[in-house]
Design an enzyme around this catalytic site. Structure first.
Site, PDB file in Angstrom:
ATOM      1  N   LYS A 171      -0.470 -12.993   5.361  1.00  0.00           N
ATOM      2  CA  LYS A 171      -0.906 -14.127   4.542  1.00  0.00           C
ATOM      3  C   LYS A 171      -1.071 -15.358   5.429  1.00  0.00           C
ATOM      4  O   LYS A 171      -0.111 -16.076   5.714  1.00  0.00           O
ATOM      5  CB  LYS A 171       0.105 -14.440   3.422  1.00  0.00           C
ATOM      6  CG  LYS A 171      -0.497 -15.390   2.409  1.00  0.00           C
ATOM      7  CD  LYS A 171       0.487 -16.299   1.731  1.00  0.00           C
ATOM      8  CE  LYS A 171       0.877 -17.485   2.509  1.00  0.00           C
ATOM      9  NZ  LYS A 171      -0.196 -18.434   2.863  1.00  0.00           N
ATOM     10  N   GLY A 223       6.720 -21.304   9.688  1.00  0.00           N
ATOM     11  CA  GLY A 223       6.292 -22.520   8.988  1.00  0.00           C
ATOM     12  C   GLY A 223       7.392 -23.562   9.051  1.00  0.00           C
ATOM     13  O   GLY A 223       8.225 -23.558   9.958  1.00  0.00           O
ATOM     14  N   THR A 227       9.629 -25.130   3.382  1.00  0.00           N
ATOM     15  CA  THR A 227       9.039 -23.905   2.826  1.00  0.00           C
ATOM     16  C   THR A 227       9.983 -22.723   3.053  1.00  0.00           C
ATOM     17  O   THR A 227      10.130 -21.862   2.178  1.00  0.00           O
ATOM     18  CB  THR A 227       7.675 -23.614   3.483  1.00  0.00           C
ATOM     19  OG1 THR A 227       6.907 -24.806   3.504  1.00  0.00           O
ATOM     20  CG2 THR A 227       6.913 -22.539   2.733  1.00  0.00           C
ATOM     21  N   GLU A 245      10.689 -18.426  11.671  1.00  0.00           N
ATOM     22  CA  GLU A 245      10.298 -19.168  12.883  1.00  0.00           C
ATOM     23  C   GLU A 245       9.873 -20.549  12.410  1.00  0.00           C
ATOM     24  O   GLU A 245       8.814 -20.698  11.798  1.00  0.00           O
ATOM     25  CB  GLU A 245       9.124 -18.465  13.572  1.00  0.00           C
ATOM     26  CG  GLU A 245       9.429 -17.071  14.075  1.00  0.00           C
ATOM     27  CD  GLU A 245      10.145 -17.069  15.412  1.00  0.00           C
ATOM     28  OE1 GLU A 245      10.455 -18.159  15.924  1.00  0.00           O
ATOM     29  OE2 GLU A 245      10.409 -15.974  15.925  1.00  0.00           O
ATOM     30  N   CYS A 280       4.832 -26.298  17.122  1.00  0.00           N
ATOM     31  CA  CYS A 280       6.287 -26.194  16.993  1.00  0.00           C
ATOM     32  C   CYS A 280       6.945 -26.432  18.339  1.00  0.00           C
ATOM     33  O   CYS A 280       8.090 -26.847  18.418  1.00  0.00           O
ATOM     34  CB  CYS A 280       6.657 -24.819  16.456  1.00  0.00           C
ATOM     35  SG  CYS A 280       6.116 -23.479  17.531  1.00  0.00           S
ATOM     36  N   GLU A 381      10.555 -33.988  12.348  1.00  0.00           N
ATOM     37  CA  GLU A 381       9.388 -33.377  12.989  1.00  0.00           C
ATOM     38  C   GLU A 381       8.135 -34.092  12.481  1.00  0.00           C
ATOM     39  O   GLU A 381       7.796 -33.978  11.292  1.00  0.00           O
ATOM     40  CB  GLU A 381       9.318 -31.872  12.656  1.00  0.00           C
ATOM     41  CG  GLU A 381       8.236 -31.153  13.441  1.00  0.00           C
ATOM     42  CD  GLU A 381       8.064 -29.688  13.052  1.00  0.00           C
ATOM     43  OE1 GLU A 381       8.154 -29.371  11.843  1.00  0.00           O
ATOM     44  OE2 GLU A 381       7.828 -28.862  13.946  1.00  0.00           O
TER      45      GLU A 381
HETATM   46  P1  NAD Z   1       4.250 -24.625   5.845  1.00  0.00           P
HETATM   47  O1  NAD Z   1       5.699 -24.374   5.794  1.00  0.00           O
HETATM   48  O2  NAD Z   1       3.666 -25.666   4.968  1.00  0.00           O
HETATM   49  O3  NAD Z   1       3.428 -23.284   5.529  1.00  0.00           O
HETATM   50  C1  NAD Z   1       3.653 -22.097   6.258  1.00  0.00           C
HETATM   51  C2  NAD Z   1       3.085 -20.930   5.476  1.00  0.00           C
HETATM   52  O4  NAD Z   1       3.868 -20.753   4.292  1.00  0.00           O
HETATM   53  C3  NAD Z   1       1.642 -21.120   5.002  1.00  0.00           C
HETATM   54  O5  NAD Z   1       0.970 -19.880   5.089  1.00  0.00           O
HETATM   55  C4  NAD Z   1       1.821 -21.528   3.552  1.00  0.00           C
HETATM   56  O6  NAD Z   1       0.688 -21.232   2.746  1.00  0.00           O
HETATM   57  C5  NAD Z   1       2.999 -20.673   3.153  1.00  0.00           C
HETATM   58  N1  NAD Z   1       3.744 -21.116   1.981  1.00  0.00           N
HETATM   59  C6  NAD Z   1       3.790 -22.350   1.432  1.00  0.00           C
HETATM   60  N2  NAD Z   1       4.633 -22.365   0.374  1.00  0.00           N
HETATM   61  C7  NAD Z   1       5.122 -21.110   0.256  1.00  0.00           C
HETATM   62  C8  NAD Z   1       6.034 -20.480  -0.634  1.00  0.00           C
HETATM   63  N3  NAD Z   1       6.629 -21.161  -1.627  1.00  0.00           N
HETATM   64  N4  NAD Z   1       6.299 -19.158  -0.456  1.00  0.00           N
HETATM   65  C9  NAD Z   1       5.747 -18.465   0.549  1.00  0.00           C
HETATM   66  N5  NAD Z   1       4.856 -18.996   1.430  1.00  0.00           N
HETATM   67  C10 NAD Z   1       4.555 -20.311   1.284  1.00  0.00           C
HETATM   68  O7  NAD Z   1       3.924 -24.931   7.380  1.00  0.00           O
HETATM   69  P2  NAD Z   1       2.531 -25.339   8.036  1.00  0.00           P
HETATM   70  O8  NAD Z   1       2.231 -26.765   7.710  1.00  0.00           O
HETATM   71  O9  NAD Z   1       1.504 -24.293   7.740  1.00  0.00           O
HETATM   72  O10 NAD Z   1       2.926 -25.192   9.577  1.00  0.00           O
HETATM   73  C11 NAD Z   1       3.602 -26.166  10.285  1.00  0.00           C
HETATM   74  C12 NAD Z   1       5.074 -25.812  10.437  1.00  0.00           C
HETATM   75  O11 NAD Z   1       5.204 -24.530  11.048  1.00  0.00           O
HETATM   76  C13 NAD Z   1       5.775 -26.777  11.375  1.00  0.00           C
HETATM   77  O12 NAD Z   1       7.059 -27.059  10.888  1.00  0.00           O
HETATM   78  C14 NAD Z   1       5.837 -25.998  12.683  1.00  0.00           C
HETATM   79  O13 NAD Z   1       6.837 -26.437  13.563  1.00  0.00           O
HETATM   80  C15 NAD Z   1       6.069 -24.605  12.178  1.00  0.00           C
HETATM   81  N6  NAD Z   1       5.691 -23.606  13.183  1.00  0.00           N
HETATM   82  C16 NAD Z   1       6.675 -22.865  13.787  1.00  0.00           C
HETATM   83  C17 NAD Z   1       6.324 -21.940  14.774  1.00  0.00           C
HETATM   84  C18 NAD Z   1       7.385 -21.114  15.470  1.00  0.00           C
HETATM   85  O14 NAD Z   1       7.049 -20.136  16.102  1.00  0.00           O
HETATM   86  N7  NAD Z   1       8.655 -21.477  15.383  1.00  0.00           N
HETATM   87  C19 NAD Z   1       4.976 -21.747  15.113  1.00  0.00           C
HETATM   88  C20 NAD Z   1       4.011 -22.520  14.476  1.00  0.00           C
HETATM   89  C21 NAD Z   1       4.379 -23.432  13.491  1.00  0.00           C
END
Ligand code: NAD
Length: 478
Positions: A171, A223, A227, A245, A280, A381
């Site tokens: 997804k 993410g 979330t 992650e 991230c 962040e």
């Molecule tokens: P987000 O948490 O808003 O979304 C992440 C994913 O979760 C998306 O696909 C989103 O559609 C989905 N999502 C949203 N609500 C959900 C729910 N209730 N249930 C299940 N899925 C849901 O994050 P973002 O804005 O897409 O990404 C940025 C974040 O991701 C930052 O905090 C960044 O640091 C982190 N990140 C971490 C890594 C890592 O490897 N540690 C890598 C990239 C990004």
């Protein structure tokens, strides 16, 4: 144009999850409408994934390994196309979109694991019994990816999941699903069973339905922390295990013996410039020894001044927009608040770019000096091109400030003293420590967080084991 889901090997444009108007962040223009998965499509994807999993496991290990290598070859042939789609997804500069190569590298790395031992045998008490410790696939796993680094995250999760024998319901974020959907098509073109990799763009509702689905045996979530908390609550429905992650507020320690020119370049690119700070792995807190603070800051600001800002498709451009209007508003509000609360001294940046970039979501690389580590600026962040610089007096203080955060994803150390590098690295509460080195994600190295940056790992044998569950089999030899 409507971009469809990929379920059971078929593209679906009519879905029950509604649709999302995809906006290209560099222009603020809408190019496509993305069909979103609702619970019906998630259900179909999970059902087809179970069929595909059985078909996948019915193949010999040699065949599965070769098919993953074929897929890597096909990805290689389509690297330019995937890199362009990565740009279309979230306007990451094409100069950085080489992360498409990570997809190929992860597939090649994990293809090598398909026919390697996943288990062990062990002596057991007082008999000739045979005790086998086997690692088996979960069956069907759900992989939820963020919009930033969408392809890199896809690579690091899907490759080990398949190598372990699972089928995947992937997804991607509704904000950046294009490269992932093309990757799903390449899986079919490479001959993988239809449904082995389903790609179901969705927002929160579709993500929630995926996590709650009883047919999903493990969730790999990347993410933000807010979330992640919802995902963990939803996963509690079926007690589904989760890898998380998450985000970071990584410290970059510049010691007095560091090569300051190299440290300035690394800190600029690892800080506000890389994906406009939307990574991230961003080193958003730069800690500098007081004796070299002024010299470092001068060098750092002059590197920031060389950033080429503009059209992400221009190979000379290194700095692009942030993801959306709402992200731009949030980042600018963070900057305003930092200024009004005197969290630090605004050294450069702080504004939205105008002129011919005005329609895109461009924010200047923004640097605050002499920042208070207790401030919201230093603790939250920002996920934008904003960094904080702080002074430290000695190694112990550097480590204390670096660890004074709820996060623990990465840490960076700039020094020419190997003993100090090692000592400090051991004291830092972070899943990855990079010494005189960028955060060069590679398939060989396990990546993941300490503290609120998450749990579980991607990459290396540890990343493979996230997609395998353990079974102990004892054979009586009476
Ligand atoms: P987000 O948490 O808003 O979304 C992440 C994913 O979760 C998306 O696909 C989103 O559609 C989905 N999502 C949203 N609500 C959900 C729910 N209730 N249930 C299940 N899925 C849901 O994050 P973002 O804005 O897409 O990404 C940025 C974040 O991701 C930052 O905090 C960044 O640091 C982190 N990140 C971490 C890594 C890592 O490897 N540690 C890598 C990239 C990004």
């Amino acid at each position: 144009m409507t971009v469809g889901l990929l379920v059971g090997g078929e593209r679906i444009t009519q879905s029950t999850g509604g649709s999302h108007e995809h906006i290209y962040p560099a222009t603020g223009q809408s190019n496509e409408t993305v069909a979103l998965a609702g619970s019906q499509e998630i259900d179909r994807a999970v059902t087809s994934a179970w069929e595909a999993h059985r078909a996948w496991m019915a193949l010999t290990v040699d065949r599965r390994r070769d098919m993953l290598i074929d897929l890597a070859d096909l990805v290689h042939e389509h690297l330019d196309e995937l890199a362009r789609l990565n740009v279309d997804d979230y306007a990451v500069p094409i100069s950085f979109a080489g992360t498409a190569l990570l997809l190929e590298r992860f597939l090649r790395h994990y293809a090598g694991y398909v026919d390697k031992p996943h288990g062990a045998s062990t002596p057991v008490n007082g008999s000739f019994d045979v005790n086998l410790i086997e690692r088996e696939p979960y069956g069907v796993v759900g992989v939820i990816t963020p919009w930033n680094g969408a392809l890199a995250v896809t690579a690091s999760c899907v490759a080990p999941a398949l190598a372990a024998g699972n089928a995947v319901v992937l997804k991607p974020s509704e904000l950046a699903p294009l490269a992932a959907l093309r990757f799903g098509e390449l899986c079919l073109e490479a001959g993988l069973p239809p449904g082995l990799v389903n790609v179901v763009p969705a927002g929160a509702a579709g993500g929630d339905a995926l996590v709650r689905h009883a047919g999903i045996r493990k969730v790999h979530f990347t993410g933000g922390g807010a979330t992640a908390r919802k995902v963990l609550e939803a996963a509690a429905t079926n007690l589904t295990p989760v890898v998380a992650e998450l985000g970071g507020k990584s410290a970059n320690l510049i010691f007095e013996d560091a090569d300051l020119d190299a440290a300035a370049v690394l800190s600029a690119h690892q800080g506000p410039l890389m994906q406009s700070g939307q990574s991230c792995a961003c080193a958003s807190r730069i800690l500098v020894h007081e004796s070299v603070y002024d010299t470092f800051v001068d060098k750092f600001l002059s590197v920031i001044g060389t950033a080429q800002v503009g059209d992400p498709m221009d190979p000379a451009v290194s700095f692009g927009p942030v993801i959306s209007q709402s992200a731009a508003d949030r980042i600018l509000a963070t900057i305003d608040e930092a200024v009004s609360h005197r969290a630090g001294e605004l050294l450069v940046g702080g504004k939205r770019l105008g002129g011919k970039l005005a329609r895109g979501y461009y924010i200047e690389p923004t640097v605050f000096g002499a920042v208070d580590n207790a401030s919201a600026l230093a603790q939250t962040e920002t996920f934008g091109p904003v960094v904080s610089i702080m002074r430290f007096r000695d190694d112990a203080e550097a480590v204390r400030i670096a660890n004074d955060t709820v996060y623990g994803l990465n840490a960076f150390v700039q020094t020419n003293d190997l003993a100090r590098a090692h000592r400090v690295a051991r004291q830092l509460e972070a899943g990855s420590v990079w010494i005189n080195q960028f955060s060069d994600m590679s398939p060989q190295g396990p990546y993941g967080g300490y503290k609120q940056s998450g749990f579980g790992r991607t990459g290396g044998a540890e990343g493979l084991h996230e997609f395998l569950q353990i079974k102990n089999i004892r054979i009586g030899m009476r």
